[in-house]
Write a protein that holds these residues in place. Structure first.
Motif, short mmCIF file in Angstrom:
data_model
loop_
_atom_site.label_atom_id
_atom_site.label_comp_id
_atom_site.label_asym_id
_atom_site.label_seq_id
_atom_site.Cartn_x
_atom_site.Cartn_y
_atom_site.Cartn_z
N LEU A 176 22.72 24.49 -1.53
CA LEU A 176 21.84 24.26 -0.39
C LEU A 176 20.39 24.19 -0.87
N SER A 181 18.93 21.26 4.16
CA SER A 181 20.14 22.09 4.21
C SER A 181 19.84 23.57 4.42
N ASN A 264 32.64 19.65 6.67
CA ASN A 264 31.33 19.43 6.06
C ASN A 264 31.32 19.97 4.64
N ASN A 266 29.13 21.50 3.15
CA ASN A 266 28.44 22.79 3.07
C ASN A 266 29.16 23.91 3.80
N PHE A 303 28.90 24.94 8.37
CA PHE A 303 28.13 23.81 8.91
C PHE A 303 29.11 22.91 9.67
N ARG A 308 25.16 26.00 12.42
CA ARG A 308 24.91 26.15 10.99
C ARG A 308 24.65 27.62 10.69
#
Length: 452
Positions: A176, A181, A264, A266, A303, A308
């Motif tokens: 990240l 992010s 996702n 992330n 995410f 998030r």
């Protein structure tokens, strides 16, 4: 009979002569046309624009150029540790990535980072550890850094080998790292407090993804230098950047495993570790005892849809931290080391969560608005050894709240307010008496960030 024979030879020679002339003529015309074709092709290339020539030199389908940038404004409110601190604007960084895929297995990657507006010599007023001393900072190449330069060979999705200057994957901050992010205007505070930013080292790394779910990294890299350790930043400044070449008397070993559980990239959870002896990489042989550093981390990121969330826990142990503290007090001023006592253990944890709200108000809207909150705790002198005295001011708790407004998925405007509470008691500047309250550092910041 003899006359007929001579006549036959003469006719044959003449025919052969004219036949050879015909063949030579055809060869000459063919060669002439080939030369003409080559000249026309060269002229066509010469007339092409520079961009077209570049595309001919490198296959544009195999070339990748990416990057990101950050600009921030800081407005300081109540700031007990430095009442005279000035508001600031920071051209924090511009990172540019260049990648090239030679074939299906072999690829190249480079990253250049320009920090704080460019290269050169900078001065810093350090009111935290140097009691108001102005330091002159000169880094190799100024503040233009070659962060990555590596080659990757892919045997399969599950097994790759990367070697060169590469990223040390310890916790989720390494994934990240682009400003779109994470929510805060600056990098993640807790992780950045006592670990090198980005953390790039020279070495070799194996990595891969198994069955689309398990991702791993294992690295052998250049290690840290204990002469850079300090009270405020623990091992952060042990990252070898002061000299033209890095000492490689002792290597470090790191590993991380993630479980990918969402749609996702992330969304993942994992653990990581780092281990290495930091004594042999000191500039001089002024410490005979080992100084192994061991770091353990756990992290989870979610995410998905409009939510998030990121959470991290970091714990570190430094062997013979008291002996390092003693050896560092004798370092020369020219080395630029802090020479402050070093903690044996460091501990930190953080969490941030945000929710996208524009979709609740506007249908078919491509912009996004995330209100968010974040909490950080970190103590770089969580425990000490020997004669080292624990300093409560390095016990820090930070609460942050703010907004991220995405004009475009790759462009974000950020605003936040953070209040940092230190473990040390505040002293009234007039009476020079304890106030009975902990020291505070309050900051409002605005930022703009983008990715390419």
């Amino acid at each position: 009979m003899k006359k007929h024979y001579v006549l036959f030879l003469a006719v044959g020679f003449t025919g052969s002569f004219f036949s050879q002339q015909k063949i030579d003529s055809i060869t000459y015309l063919k060669l002439k046309n080939e030369i003409k074709t080559e000249i026309l092709a060269e002229q066509l290339i010469a007339d092409q624009p520079l961009t077209q020539k570049f595309e001919n030199f490198l296959n544009k389908n195999r070339l990748e150029i990416k990057g990101y940038g950050v600009v921030n404004y800081y407005n300081y409110g109540k700031f007990d540790t430095d009442p005279e601190i000035k508001d600031k604007i920071d051209l924090e960084r511009l990172n540019l990535y260049l990648g090239y895929q030679y074939n299906d297995r072999l690829s190249f990657k480079a990253e250049i980072e320009i920090e704080h507006g460019g290269a050169g010599v900078s001065k810093e007023l350090d009111n935290q550890e140097e009691f108001g001393e102005i330091e002159t900072e000169i880094s190799k190449g100024g503040e233009v850094k070659l962060e990555q330069l590596n080659v990757n060979y892919q045997f399969s999705e599950a097994f790759n080998i990367r070697f060169g200057r590469l990223k040390v994957y310890l916790n989720s901050a390494q994934n990240l790292d682009s400003p779109t992010s994470y929510f805060t205007t600056h990098r993640q505070e807790m992780e950045s407090a006592f670990l090198p930013n980005g953390w790039y080292e020279n070495g070799i790394q194996i990595h891969g993804i198994i069955n689309k779910k398990i991702r791993y990294y294992a690295s052998v890299t250049t290690g840290l230098d204990a002469s850079g350790f300090s009270s405020r930043r623990w091992i952060k400044d042990g990252h070898q950047q002061k000299f033209e070449m890095q000492n490689a008397e002792s290597f470090a070993y790191s590993a991380r495993v993630d479980y990918l559980f969402g749609t996702n990239k992330n969304t993942f959870a994992g653990i990581g570790s780092y281990f290495g002896n930091t004594t042999p990489n000191r500039p001089k042989n002024d410490l005979k005892d080992d100084a192994f550093v061991n770091i353990l981390t756990g992290h989870v990121n979610y995410f998905e849809n409009n939510v998030r969330f990121s959470g991290v826990v970091l714990w570190g142990n430094l062997q013979n931290s008291d002996l390092i503290s003693k050896a560092n007090t004798n370092l020369p001023n020219t080395l630029g080391a802090k020479r402050t006592p070093v903690g044996k253990n460091a501990l930190g944890y953080s969490a941030e969560v945000g929710y996208e709200v524009l979709h609740l108000m506007l249908a078919n809207n491509h912009q996004q608005l995330y209100p968010f909150v974040r909490y950080d705790f970190y103590d770089t002198m969580y425990a000490v050894a020997g004669d080292v005295v624990k300093k409560d001011r390095w016990n820090r708790k930070v609460f942050t709240a703010g907004l991220n407004y995405f004009l475009h998925p790759q462009i974000v405007i950020k605003a936040q307010y953070s209040t940092r509470t230190l473990g040390s008691e505040n002293i009234d500047p007039v009476t020079v008496l304890p106030t009975g309250q902990n020291q505070k550092e309050n900051t409002f910041s605005l930022g703009m960030a983008f990715t390419l």
